[in-house]
Design a protein around this motif. Sequence first.
Motif, short mmCIF file in Angstrom:
data_model
loop_
_atom_site.label_atom_id
_atom_site.label_comp_id
_atom_site.label_asym_id
_atom_site.label_seq_id
_atom_site.Cartn_x
_atom_site.Cartn_y
_atom_site.Cartn_z
N VAL A 158 -7.30 0.25 1.62
CA VAL A 158 -6.89 -0.65 2.86
C VAL A 158 -7.67 -1.88 3.14
N ASP A 159 -8.93 -1.91 2.73
CA ASP A 159 -9.98 -2.94 2.48
C ASP A 159 -9.29 -4.06 1.53
N ALA A 160 -8.75 -3.65 0.34
CA ALA A 160 -8.18 -4.46 -0.48
C ALA A 160 -7.24 -5.23 -0.02
N GLY A 161 -6.55 -4.86 1.08
CA GLY A 161 -5.30 -5.51 1.66
C GLY A 161 -3.97 -5.37 1.18
N ALA A 162 -3.11 -5.50 2.07
CA ALA A 162 -1.63 -5.14 1.84
C ALA A 162 -0.96 -5.77 2.86
N ASP A 163 0.32 -6.13 2.65
CA ASP A 163 1.27 -6.89 3.44
C ASP A 163 2.12 -5.76 4.05
N ALA A 164 2.30 -4.61 3.52
CA ALA A 164 3.04 -3.68 4.29
C ALA A 164 2.75 -2.33 3.51
N GLY A 165 3.17 -1.06 4.00
CA GLY A 165 2.56 0.13 3.20
C GLY A 165 3.97 1.23 3.49
N LEU B 76 0.87 -1.11 -0.11
CA LEU B 76 0.05 0.12 -0.04
C LEU B 76 0.78 1.06 -0.19
N VAL B 77 0.69 2.19 -1.07
CA VAL B 77 1.50 3.38 -0.83
C VAL B 77 0.70 4.72 -0.97
N GLY C 215 -4.82 13.69 3.74
CA GLY C 215 -5.17 12.46 2.99
C GLY C 215 -4.25 11.40 3.45
N THR C 216 -3.03 11.62 3.29
CA THR C 216 -1.87 10.60 3.83
C THR C 216 -1.93 10.38 5.20
N ALA C 217 -2.47 11.18 6.10
CA ALA C 217 -2.67 10.88 7.40
C ALA C 217 -3.99 9.95 7.73
N ASP C 218 -4.87 10.18 7.07
CA ASP C 218 -6.08 9.36 6.95
C ASP C 218 -5.89 8.17 6.50
N CYS C 219 -5.07 7.94 5.53
CA CYS C 219 -4.83 6.58 4.72
C CYS C 219 -4.00 5.79 5.87
N VAL C 220 -2.92 6.44 6.18
CA VAL C 220 -2.36 5.78 7.29
C VAL C 220 -2.83 5.23 8.66
N ALA D 129 -4.98 2.35 7.70
CA ALA D 129 -3.98 1.22 7.39
C ALA D 129 -3.75 0.54 8.71
N GLU D 130 -3.15 1.30 9.54
CA GLU D 130 -2.56 0.96 10.93
C GLU D 130 -3.64 0.22 11.60
N SER D 131 -4.96 0.75 11.62
CA SER D 131 -5.88 0.30 12.37
C SER D 131 -6.41 -1.20 11.78
N ALA D 132 -6.06 -1.34 10.50
CA ALA D 132 -6.33 -2.64 9.73
C ALA D 132 -5.07 -3.71 10.18
N GLY D 133 -3.91 -3.05 10.92
CA GLY D 133 -2.86 -4.12 11.11
C GLY D 133 -1.80 -3.88 9.79
#
Length: 147
Positions: free
Chosen positions: A106-113, A7-8, A125-130, A133-137
């Motif tokens: 985020v829901d699409a899934g990622a191993d790292a970001g 995830l980027v 927007g970056t802060a929101d996505c991070v 993502a972190e809430s999703a592990g």
Amino acid sequence: MPDFRLLVTGSREWDDEPTLRQALALAVTDHMPDVTVVVGDCPDGADAMTVKWCLDFGVRCEIHVADWEGACRASCKPGHRRRRRRGANMVSECPAAGPYRNQEAVDAGADAGLSFWKRGAGNRGTADCVCRAESAGIVVRPIISSE
């Protein structure tokens, strides 16, 4: 070997393409060629540079589009739409389209970001996505501009 998903997210004002390219290469090197990069669709900054990097190196790119002009969702506040100039036209936009897009990525899934933060920029927007993502592990490595 299963597909490695990265995830980027990053500032629309990100302008350090060499740093972005190096960070992407380091993040996926051990997983090539089974890599998919998950990214937004901003035509500027980190998103655009990430898509270009994927095209340049033949890496699968999963682009998540924010539907700014689309219908609001049930969770939107009544009357929150904004009028914005898009080219020569005025359009009505849902200001929550960016966060909705971030959640879909985020829901699409990622191993790292990776997150690309531009000093002095809003980076909302970056802060929101991070945060999502972190809430999703998903562990997200921050890259901060040197300027």
